[in-house]
Design a protein around this motif. Structure first.
Motif, PDB file in Angstrom:
ATOM      1  N   ARG A   1      -9.715   3.685 -13.874  1.00  0.00           N
ATOM      2  CA  ARG A   1      -9.033   2.383 -13.799  1.00  0.00           C
ATOM      3  C   ARG A   1      -8.378   2.169 -12.447  1.00  0.00           C
ATOM      4  O   ARG A   1      -7.792   3.083 -11.874  1.00  0.00           O
ATOM      5  CB  ARG A   1      -7.973   2.298 -14.890  1.00  0.00           C
ATOM      6  N   TYR A   2      -8.465   0.934 -11.978  1.00  0.00           N
ATOM      7  CA  TYR A   2      -7.707   0.495 -10.812  1.00  0.00           C
ATOM      8  C   TYR A   2      -6.538  -0.349 -11.310  1.00  0.00           C
ATOM      9  O   TYR A   2      -6.742  -1.437 -11.852  1.00  0.00           O
ATOM     10  CB  TYR A   2      -8.586  -0.317  -9.862  1.00  0.00           C
ATOM     11  N   PHE A   3      -5.316   0.162 -11.154  1.00  0.00           N
ATOM     12  CA  PHE A   3      -4.135  -0.638 -11.466  1.00  0.00           C
ATOM     13  C   PHE A   3      -4.011  -1.722 -10.407  1.00  0.00           C
ATOM     14  O   PHE A   3      -4.188  -1.466  -9.218  1.00  0.00           O
ATOM     15  CB  PHE A   3      -2.884   0.234 -11.481  1.00  0.00           C
ATOM     16  N   SER A   4      -3.678  -2.929 -10.818  1.00  0.00           N
ATOM     17  CA  SER A   4      -3.693  -4.058  -9.877  1.00  0.00           C
ATOM     18  C   SER A   4      -2.594  -3.971  -8.821  1.00  0.00           C
ATOM     19  O   SER A   4      -2.736  -4.491  -7.725  1.00  0.00           O
ATOM     20  CB  SER A   4      -3.578  -5.377 -10.642  1.00  0.00           C
ATOM     21  N   ASN A   5      -1.510  -3.286  -9.143  1.00  0.00           N
ATOM     22  CA  ASN A   5      -0.429  -3.113  -8.169  1.00  0.00           C
ATOM     23  C   ASN A   5       0.370  -1.865  -8.523  1.00  0.00           C
ATOM     24  O   ASN A   5       0.177  -1.266  -9.580  1.00  0.00           O
ATOM     25  CB  ASN A   5       0.479  -4.352  -8.125  1.00  0.00           C
ATOM     26  N   ALA A   6       1.273  -1.486  -7.620  1.00  0.00           N
ATOM     27  CA  ALA A   6       2.048  -0.254  -7.819  1.00  0.00           C
ATOM     28  C   ALA A   6       2.929  -0.345  -9.059  1.00  0.00           C
ATOM     29  O   ALA A   6       3.097   0.641  -9.783  1.00  0.00           O
ATOM     30  CB  ALA A   6       2.897   0.028  -6.579  1.00  0.00           C
ATOM     31  N   GLU A   7       3.492  -1.524  -9.312  1.00  0.00           N
ATOM     32  CA  GLU A   7       4.403  -1.682 -10.457  1.00  0.00           C
ATOM     33  C   GLU A   7       3.692  -1.386 -11.770  1.00  0.00           C
ATOM     34  O   GLU A   7       4.254  -0.758 -12.667  1.00  0.00           O
ATOM     35  CB  GLU A   7       4.989  -3.102 -10.476  1.00  0.00           C
ATOM     36  N   GLU A   8       2.442  -1.837 -11.896  1.00  0.00           N
ATOM     37  CA  GLU A   8       1.682  -1.598 -13.116  1.00  0.00           C
ATOM     38  C   GLU A   8       1.445  -0.105 -13.324  1.00  0.00           C
ATOM     39  O   GLU A   8       1.595   0.422 -14.429  1.00  0.00           O
ATOM     40  CB  GLU A   8       0.335  -2.330 -13.050  1.00  0.00           C
ATOM     41  N   MET A   9       1.108   0.586 -12.231  1.00  0.00           N
ATOM     42  CA  MET A   9       0.881   2.029 -12.342  1.00  0.00           C
ATOM     43  C   MET A   9       2.183   2.774 -12.664  1.00  0.00           C
ATOM     44  O   MET A   9       2.196   3.697 -13.478  1.00  0.00           O
ATOM     45  CB  MET A   9       0.267   2.593 -11.060  1.00  0.00           C
TER      46      MET A   9
ATOM     47  N   LYS B   1       1.461   7.087  -3.066  1.00  0.00           N
ATOM     48  CA  LYS B   1       0.784   7.479  -1.821  1.00  0.00           C
ATOM     49  C   LYS B   1      -0.634   7.999  -2.101  1.00  0.00           C
ATOM     50  O   LYS B   1      -1.599   7.647  -1.413  1.00  0.00           O
ATOM     51  CB  LYS B   1       1.609   8.554  -1.123  1.00  0.00           C
ATOM     52  N   LYS B   2      -0.773   8.816  -3.133  1.00  0.00           N
ATOM     53  CA  LYS B   2      -2.054   9.486  -3.421  1.00  0.00           C
ATOM     54  C   LYS B   2      -3.117   8.528  -3.953  1.00  0.00           C
ATOM     55  O   LYS B   2      -4.307   8.691  -3.690  1.00  0.00           O
ATOM     56  CB  LYS B   2      -1.816  10.604  -4.448  1.00  0.00           C
ATOM     57  N   THR B   3      -2.700   7.539  -4.715  1.00  0.00           N
ATOM     58  CA  THR B   3      -3.671   6.718  -5.443  1.00  0.00           C
ATOM     59  C   THR B   3      -3.933   5.356  -4.821  1.00  0.00           C
ATOM     60  O   THR B   3      -4.820   4.630  -5.279  1.00  0.00           O
ATOM     61  CB  THR B   3      -3.210   6.503  -6.902  1.00  0.00           C
ATOM     62  N   ARG B   4      -3.178   4.977  -3.762  1.00  0.00           N
ATOM     63  CA  ARG B   4      -3.344   3.646  -3.166  1.00  0.00           C
ATOM     64  C   ARG B   4      -4.716   3.512  -2.512  1.00  0.00           C
ATOM     65  O   ARG B   4      -5.158   4.386  -1.781  1.00  0.00           O
ATOM     66  CB  ARG B   4      -2.255   3.376  -2.134  1.00  0.00           C
ATOM     67  N   GLN B   5      -5.375   2.390  -2.803  1.00  0.00           N
ATOM     68  CA  GLN B   5      -6.689   2.086  -2.249  1.00  0.00           C
ATOM     69  C   GLN B   5      -6.558   1.070  -1.112  1.00  0.00           C
ATOM     70  O   GLN B   5      -5.556   0.355  -1.014  1.00  0.00           O
ATOM     71  CB  GLN B   5      -7.595   1.513  -3.355  1.00  0.00           C
ATOM     72  N   PRO B   6      -7.553   0.982  -0.238  1.00  0.00           N
ATOM     73  CA  PRO B   6      -7.476   0.046   0.894  1.00  0.00           C
ATOM     74  C   PRO B   6      -7.240  -1.410   0.488  1.00  0.00           C
ATOM     75  O   PRO B   6      -6.639  -2.172   1.241  1.00  0.00           O
ATOM     76  CB  PRO B   6      -8.855   0.199   1.563  1.00  0.00           C
ATOM     77  N   ASN B   7      -7.678  -1.784  -0.717  1.00  0.00           N
ATOM     78  CA  ASN B   7      -7.497  -3.181  -1.156  1.00  0.00           C
ATOM     79  C   ASN B   7      -6.174  -3.412  -1.882  1.00  0.00           C
ATOM     80  O   ASN B   7      -5.943  -4.484  -2.441  1.00  0.00           O
ATOM     81  CB  ASN B   7      -8.658  -3.614  -2.039  1.00  0.00           C
ATOM     82  N   GLY B   8      -5.302  -2.387  -1.905  1.00  0.00           N
ATOM     83  CA  GLY B   8      -3.977  -2.565  -2.499  1.00  0.00           C
ATOM     84  C   GLY B   8      -3.892  -2.239  -3.980  1.00  0.00           C
ATOM     85  O   GLY B   8      -2.828  -2.380  -4.582  1.00  0.00           O
ATOM     86  N   THR B   9      -5.004  -1.802  -4.586  1.00  0.00           N
ATOM     87  CA  THR B   9      -4.962  -1.342  -5.972  1.00  0.00           C
ATOM     88  C   THR B   9      -4.645   0.156  -5.995  1.00  0.00           C
ATOM     89  O   THR B   9      -4.585   0.807  -4.943  1.00  0.00           O
ATOM     90  CB  THR B   9      -6.299  -1.598  -6.698  1.00  0.00           C
ATOM     91  N   TYR B  10      -4.455   0.697  -7.199  1.00  0.00           N
ATOM     92  CA  TYR B  10      -4.084   2.105  -7.365  1.00  0.00           C
ATOM     93  C   TYR B  10      -5.007   2.728  -8.397  1.00  0.00           C
ATOM     94  O   TYR B  10      -5.123   2.215  -9.506  1.00  0.00           O
ATOM     95  CB  TYR B  10      -2.611   2.213  -7.768  1.00  0.00           C
ATOM     96  N   PHE B  11      -5.644   3.841  -8.037  1.00  0.00           N
ATOM     97  CA  PHE B  11      -6.729   4.400  -8.831  1.00  0.00           C
ATOM     98  C   PHE B  11      -6.296   5.629  -9.629  1.00  0.00           C
ATOM     99  O   PHE B  11      -5.587   6.492  -9.116  1.00  0.00           O
ATOM    100  CB  PHE B  11      -7.886   4.803  -7.909  1.00  0.00           C
ATOM    101  N   GLU B  12      -6.733   5.697 -10.881  1.00  0.00           N
ATOM    102  CA  GLU B  12      -6.566   6.914 -11.673  1.00  0.00           C
ATOM    103  C   GLU B  12      -7.809   7.135 -12.525  1.00  0.00           C
ATOM    104  O   GLU B  12      -8.465   6.187 -12.954  1.00  0.00           O
ATOM    105  CB  GLU B  12      -5.321   6.819 -12.562  1.00  0.00           C
ATOM    106  N   THR B  13      -8.119   8.403 -12.746  1.00  0.00           N
ATOM    107  CA  THR B  13      -9.248   8.751 -13.610  1.00  0.00           C
ATOM    108  C   THR B  13      -8.814   8.678 -15.071  1.00  0.00           C
ATOM    109  O   THR B  13      -7.751   9.187 -15.436  1.00  0.00           O
ATOM    110  CB  THR B  13      -9.761  10.171 -13.318  1.00  0.00           C
ATOM    111  N   PHE B  14      -9.639   8.040 -15.895  1.00  0.00           N
ATOM    112  CA  PHE B  14      -9.422   8.029 -17.340  1.00  0.00           C
ATOM    113  C   PHE B  14     -10.726   8.477 -17.994  1.00  0.00           C
ATOM    114  O   PHE B  14     -11.687   7.714 -18.064  1.00  0.00           O
ATOM    115  CB  PHE B  14      -8.992   6.647 -17.834  1.00  0.00           C
ATOM    116  N   ARG B  15     -10.765   9.713 -18.420  1.00  0.00           N
ATOM    117  CA  ARG B  15     -11.945  10.294 -19.058  1.00  0.00           C
ATOM    118  C   ARG B  15     -11.612  10.532 -20.521  1.00  0.00           C
ATOM    119  O   ARG B  15     -10.562  11.101 -20.841  1.00  0.00           O
ATOM    120  CB  ARG B  15     -12.327  11.600 -18.362  1.00  0.00           C
TER     121      ARG B  15
END
Length: 259
Positions: free
Chosen positions: A195-203, A237-251
């Motif tokens: 999942r890409y969280f749309s912004n830092a607050e959501e994550m 810092k670890k999960t921020r993507q160039p487009n401003g979203t935040y990435f985490e693995t959900f398996r």
């Protein structure tokens, strides 16, 4: 057995993706409408309500170990739905349910052999389980950050007796477990729901409820904010993507089994 206390109202705001998965899971149930359903780890009760609507002539019981979750869930009133504060590890029903459902909860249960045995006992003949929970590789970024943080010199002393809160098995591990129970049929599917969280607050809301809860339990009052803020900062810092979203693995593992 460790259980943890959650803020049901905050969880309701932080669990958008859990609700998406849960509604997808409910849509896979082929219900007649008169079934008795048990929802394991019902949380804020939103999905339990959806189950109750799917069985207008049946009944749904939602259980959760967290008082905060159950208090929030009890704000939803339906004639064919009830909630009970109960640790999943302690279920002791016999031949009572047509369906045992669970979404995004059972990775918090450590002993799945016991869970499967209790679920099998609780099902009526021909009854089914349908579960979705975290598997191997789930939340890899958070687990990397938190694993390092609890061994940091500043915090390690608080975690000397810490018990890891999750069981996230691989598909082969779970196949081995469930094959011992006696179900007439079962299917296990691996799912990638990164999942890409749309912004830092959501994550950050997701980190606060529920991920960091077991770890804050170990840290004394005056240190909780420092610990939490460091984890959040490192995750941002670890999960921020160039487009401003935040990435985490959900398996995930999806478990279907029939008695």
């Amino acid at each position: 057995m460790n259980t943890f206390e959650f803020d049901g109202r905050k969880y309701k705001k932080a669990s958008i993706h859990q609700k998406e998965w849960g509604n997808t899971l409910i849509s896979e149930l082929k219900l007649k409408g008169n079934e008795r359903v048990l929802d394991l780890g019902c949380g804020d009760g939103v999905l339990t309500e959806q189950l109750s609507l799917a069985v207008p002539n049946g009944e749904v019981l939602g259980i959760d170990a967290s008082i905060g979750m159950i208090e929030t869930a009890k704000g939803i009133i339906k004639d064919n739905m009830d909630f009970q504060q109960l640790d999943i590890n302690e279920i002791n029903y016999e031949n009572e349910f047509n369906v045992i459902f669970s979404n995004a909860a059972l990775h918090w249960v450590k002993d799945h052999k016991r869970l499967l045995e209790n679920a099998y006992q609780a099902l009526k003949i021909q009854g089914i389980i349908l579960w979705d929970f975290g598997s191997s590789g789930n939340c890899a970024n958070f687990i990397d950050v938190i694993s390092k943080k609890i061994t940091d010199d500043k915090f390690a002393r608080y975690f000397k007796a810490f018990e890891w809160p999750w069981f996230m098995p691989s598909k082969p591990q779970y196949e081995q477990l469930i094959s011992l129970i006696g179900f007439s049929d079962f299917t296990i599917m691996e799912m990638n729901r990164d999942r890409y969280f749309s912004n830092a607050e959501e994550m950050i809301r997701w980190i606060d409820q529920p991920c960091i809860v077991p770890f804050l339990k170990c840290v004394p009052g005056q240190v909780k904010k420092v610990f939490r803020d460091e984890v959040v900062a490192e995750m941002v810092k670890k999960t921020r993507q160039p487009n401003g979203t935040y990435f985490e693995t959900f398996r995930r593992l999806k478990i279907y089994a029939k008695k």
